[in-house]
Design a protein around this motif. Sequence first.
Motif, PDB file in Angstrom:
ATOM      1  N   LYS A 385      38.587  34.824  36.082  1.00  0.00           N
ATOM      2  CA  LYS A 385      38.628  36.140  35.430  1.00  0.00           C
ATOM      3  C   LYS A 385      39.069  37.230  36.412  1.00  0.00           C
ATOM      4  O   LYS A 385      39.626  38.256  36.012  1.00  0.00           O
ATOM      5  N   ALA A 386      38.810  36.994  37.692  1.00  0.00           N
ATOM      6  CA  ALA A 386      39.155  38.000  38.707  1.00  0.00           C
ATOM      7  C   ALA A 386      40.648  38.287  38.729  1.00  0.00           C
ATOM      8  O   ALA A 386      41.070  39.377  39.133  1.00  0.00           O
ATOM      9  N   ASP A 387      41.463  37.317  38.279  1.00  0.00           N
ATOM     10  CA  ASP A 387      42.910  37.514  38.291  1.00  0.00           C
ATOM     11  C   ASP A 387      43.343  38.656  37.371  1.00  0.00           C
ATOM     12  O   ASP A 387      44.443  39.205  37.540  1.00  0.00           O
ATOM     13  N   GLU A 388      42.522  39.005  36.384  1.00  0.00           N
ATOM     14  CA  GLU A 388      42.887  40.032  35.410  1.00  0.00           C
ATOM     15  C   GLU A 388      42.480  41.439  35.864  1.00  0.00           C
ATOM     16  O   GLU A 388      42.747  42.412  35.151  1.00  0.00           O
ATOM     17  N   TYR A 389      41.847  41.546  37.023  1.00  0.00           N
ATOM     18  CA  TYR A 389      41.333  42.840  37.469  1.00  0.00           C
ATOM     19  C   TYR A 389      42.146  43.388  38.636  1.00  0.00           C
ATOM     20  O   TYR A 389      42.525  42.652  39.549  1.00  0.00           O
ATOM     21  N   LYS A 390      42.421  44.685  38.578  1.00  0.00           N
ATOM     22  CA  LYS A 390      43.117  45.388  39.650  1.00  0.00           C
ATOM     23  C   LYS A 390      42.216  46.504  40.175  1.00  0.00           C
ATOM     24  O   LYS A 390      41.529  47.167  39.397  1.00  0.00           O
ATOM     25  N   ASN A 403      48.171  41.575  29.374  1.00  0.00           N
ATOM     26  CA  ASN A 403      49.568  41.892  29.018  1.00  0.00           C
ATOM     27  C   ASN A 403      50.045  43.155  29.742  1.00  0.00           C
ATOM     28  O   ASN A 403      50.817  43.955  29.190  1.00  0.00           O
ATOM     29  N   ASP A 404      49.539  43.342  30.970  1.00  0.00           N
ATOM     30  CA  ASP A 404      49.847  44.527  31.787  1.00  0.00           C
ATOM     31  C   ASP A 404      49.359  45.822  31.142  1.00  0.00           C
ATOM     32  O   ASP A 404      49.867  46.912  31.435  1.00  0.00           O
ATOM     33  N   ILE A 405      48.375  45.734  30.283  1.00  0.00           N
ATOM     34  CA  ILE A 405      47.791  46.906  29.612  1.00  0.00           C
ATOM     35  C   ILE A 405      46.306  46.965  29.968  1.00  0.00           C
ATOM     36  O   ILE A 405      45.591  45.959  29.876  1.00  0.00           O
ATOM     37  N   ARG A 406      45.863  48.133  30.382  1.00  0.00           N
ATOM     38  CA  ARG A 406      44.462  48.292  30.781  1.00  0.00           C
ATOM     39  C   ARG A 406      43.520  48.126  29.595  1.00  0.00           C
ATOM     40  O   ARG A 406      43.792  48.635  28.505  1.00  0.00           O
ATOM     41  N   GLU A 408      40.158  49.201  28.152  1.00  0.00           N
ATOM     42  CA  GLU A 408      39.164  50.259  28.327  1.00  0.00           C
ATOM     43  C   GLU A 408      37.751  49.677  28.352  1.00  0.00           C
ATOM     44  O   GLU A 408      37.360  48.916  27.474  1.00  0.00           O
ATOM     45  N   GLY A 409      36.996  50.030  29.376  1.00  0.00           N
ATOM     46  CA  GLY A 409      35.602  49.607  29.459  1.00  0.00           C
ATOM     47  C   GLY A 409      35.371  48.293  30.176  1.00  0.00           C
ATOM     48  O   GLY A 409      34.238  47.989  30.563  1.00  0.00           O
ATOM     49  N   ASP A 410      36.418  47.479  30.353  1.00  0.00           N
ATOM     50  CA  ASP A 410      36.269  46.223  31.087  1.00  0.00           C
ATOM     51  C   ASP A 410      36.496  46.494  32.568  1.00  0.00           C
ATOM     52  O   ASP A 410      37.641  46.635  33.038  1.00  0.00           O
ATOM     53  N   THR A 411      35.427  46.585  33.322  1.00  0.00           N
ATOM     54  CA  THR A 411      35.508  46.908  34.745  1.00  0.00           C
ATOM     55  C   THR A 411      34.647  45.942  35.550  1.00  0.00           C
ATOM     56  O   THR A 411      33.760  45.268  35.008  1.00  0.00           O
ATOM     57  N   ALA A 412      34.906  45.918  36.836  1.00  0.00           N
ATOM     58  CA  ALA A 412      34.083  45.152  37.767  1.00  0.00           C
ATOM     59  C   ALA A 412      33.748  46.046  38.947  1.00  0.00           C
ATOM     60  O   ALA A 412      34.594  46.825  39.403  1.00  0.00           O
ATOM     61  N   GLU A 413      32.525  45.953  39.430  1.00  0.00           N
ATOM     62  CA  GLU A 413      32.063  46.809  40.524  1.00  0.00           C
ATOM     63  C   GLU A 413      31.500  45.948  41.639  1.00  0.00           C
ATOM     64  O   GLU A 413      30.670  45.060  41.396  1.00  0.00           O
ATOM     65  N   VAL A 414      31.965  46.199  42.830  1.00  0.00           N
ATOM     66  CA  VAL A 414      31.458  45.532  44.031  1.00  0.00           C
ATOM     67  C   VAL A 414      31.137  46.620  45.042  1.00  0.00           C
ATOM     68  O   VAL A 414      31.996  47.432  45.375  1.00  0.00           O
ATOM     69  N   GLU A 415      29.900  46.657  45.539  1.00  0.00           N
ATOM     70  CA  GLU A 415      29.514  47.689  46.499  1.00  0.00           C
ATOM     71  C   GLU A 415      28.820  47.054  47.696  1.00  0.00           C
ATOM     72  O   GLU A 415      27.915  46.226  47.542  1.00  0.00           O
ATOM     73  N   TYR A 416      29.249  47.469  48.857  1.00  0.00           N
ATOM     74  CA  TYR A 416      28.655  47.018  50.117  1.00  0.00           C
ATOM     75  C   TYR A 416      28.197  48.234  50.907  1.00  0.00           C
ATOM     76  O   TYR A 416      28.856  49.271  50.914  1.00  0.00           O
ATOM     77  N   ASN A 417      27.074  48.091  51.592  1.00  0.00           N
ATOM     78  CA  ASN A 417      26.660  49.070  52.581  1.00  0.00           C
ATOM     79  C   ASN A 417      26.492  48.318  53.890  1.00  0.00           C
ATOM     80  O   ASN A 417      25.534  47.562  54.068  1.00  0.00           O
ATOM     81  N   GLY A 418      27.464  48.493  54.765  1.00  0.00           N
ATOM     82  CA  GLY A 418      27.483  47.666  55.965  1.00  0.00           C
ATOM     83  C   GLY A 418      27.782  46.234  55.584  1.00  0.00           C
ATOM     84  O   GLY A 418      28.766  45.938  54.913  1.00  0.00           O
ATOM     85  N   ASP A 419      26.899  45.327  55.977  1.00  0.00           N
ATOM     86  CA  ASP A 419      27.078  43.910  55.664  1.00  0.00           C
ATOM     87  C   ASP A 419      26.264  43.487  54.452  1.00  0.00           C
ATOM     88  O   ASP A 419      26.160  42.288  54.163  1.00  0.00           O
TER      89      ASP A 419
END
Length: 666
Positions: A385-390, A403-406, A408-419
Amino acid sequence: MKKLVSIMSAVTVAVSVLTPAVFAENSDNNMRTVLESVKNRISIPEECTEFSSGAQANNNMTLYDFEWRTKSGDTYKYVDVECYDNGIISSYRNDSEGSYTKSPSIPSMSKEDAKKSAEDFLEKLNPDFPYELKVEDSSDRSLHNRSYNFSVKTYVNGIRFNDEGYISVDGENGKIGSCSIGYVPLEFPSIENAISLEDAKKTYSEKLGLEMIYRTYTDDDGKDIAYPVYVQKYDYNKYINALTGEVVDLSAKENRNYVMSAGSAKSEAEDVSGDSGLSVQEIQELENVKGLISKEDIEKQLRNNEILNIPQTALTDSVNLSKSYNKDEYRYAINMRDRDNDIYITVYADAKTGSILSYNRLMVKDKNNQVFKNDDVLRTFAGSKADEYKYNEERNSYERYVNDIRVEGDTAEVEYNGDILTRYRITYTDTEFPSTDDAMSVSDAEKVMFDKDGYEMIYIARSLENAMDIIPVYAHKSVSINPFTGTYVNYRNEEIKGGKNDIEYSDINGHYAEKYINELAYYGVGFEDGEFKPDEKITQKDYLALLTSVYDGGVVVLRNDKEQSDYVYRNSFRKDIISENERDDNSIITRDKAAVYMIRAIGADEYAKYNDIYVSPFKDVTENKGYSALLSAMGVVSGDENGNFNPNREITRAESAVMIYNYLTR
């Protein structure tokens, strides 16, 4: 995406006494002048003996909040007014009873009379208002609300100020329940040198424009549906500056118009004191406020406090004064921020002694340690699924594309603080996405927007670093355009045809039922195809559509498609207006059936069904006597000149409208 908030420093400081100082004398006098002026323009019930005040100071403006209320007892009344220091009242509220009614009805006062009451009240509230106010119909209409709600629009130099107000009028007695006015005491710049509408459209296309996205919703069966739609690129808080032609980004500056909540005074008002028109309690409140530390001094002494060590680059957003609920205790809430270093500071201090009650310092982002992008982590958790996210640098989040169209609402969040991984989240709609091969171009979609959406120049208020100003911009309404049909659609991809309150008919002029049909149409009860066909016999599905829309709060009916017919019948089954085996969409309704269905909709079937206990007011009614008898008693139906109800006679659309109108005005 909301960025992770890291509390780098949150310090509660022990009590520290600052040197008291008093407000400037002209500030005290101004509050008294404003209060006296307000009392000359509004009515305050005698039983509202409790008085309290508050003040909000930010953006070089002072907004007072005055409240009068009853002290105790079963009947609670209040009057609350917000007023700028130049005397302009910006909002008014009182204790008007709740306007919601369980049973639908049409107010006894006409809309025209209610509107006149609203205009008269606004004139009295601010007789010297510097700009033009227009009271206009609002889309906020419901048969379950006995009040009329109007929008109040402010016009300066002939164009609208985007801060729209409102006013509510009780439809039974004409009393004003509440109102607000779009106004700030700032300069509205001239539009003499503004760019033309055509230039604004061109600039919009070049610098903002529309984009096609996929939008999703869940249907009644729980299935996720995706569809393409044109919306504004970037976000809806961006406009074209009408003076410079540049993009104005309101989302880049957080609006800091903090609202002041008034406190409560503990002493009861007595006789009016002197010729000022102020009560003893009001005068006491003014004396209390006079002995407080000034907002300028409290801010200065906070900045000079070495323990707090407030950065010199931190600007003051607001200084708000409030009073405790049941004590003569006042406190300041001071909000500061250092934008460059993302530091947010909030201080609460005793407004009489200067004692610091609390101190909180938030450092939102550690630029060296906090990271929002890690493709390996996304791949580990999301798999293919990661292939579909920019990754979007501006939003600090991953966004899905199909299909190269965003999407709406389908997002992924990755947050790091240091390691340390501090957050992972993904939204993924598992459904089929339709092809857009036959979709219209972006330029064609923008032409639809400009033609249909009323692209126009308006004034907007803009928050700056530590102030606010007014600028003219070109703006449009929210855009959602079907890329195949060029029509505006709602969140379910259904065409919007002007809204439920814009029903107009071409075939009822001069008809005996014209008044009743138009009154129902005002509340969204009617047919959307431009013709009412008043003399046609009404079918079961159309009669039920009119009847159920009354209880749903008003919907535009009927589209004459199966989807809406099914919706009408589901509602009718649920409300026990009709059973499933009684469904017969195109059968013609008789007067008897119309009476039965209406009584069931009202909820009186349990009483009406006992045929033998009723004496019918009509000569020719022997069955279902309770239904027509109850409606006759309510003034909904009547007999002919011979005293007959004619239960088996088929009724017309016009007669159905009259029945429903009579019920709503009983």
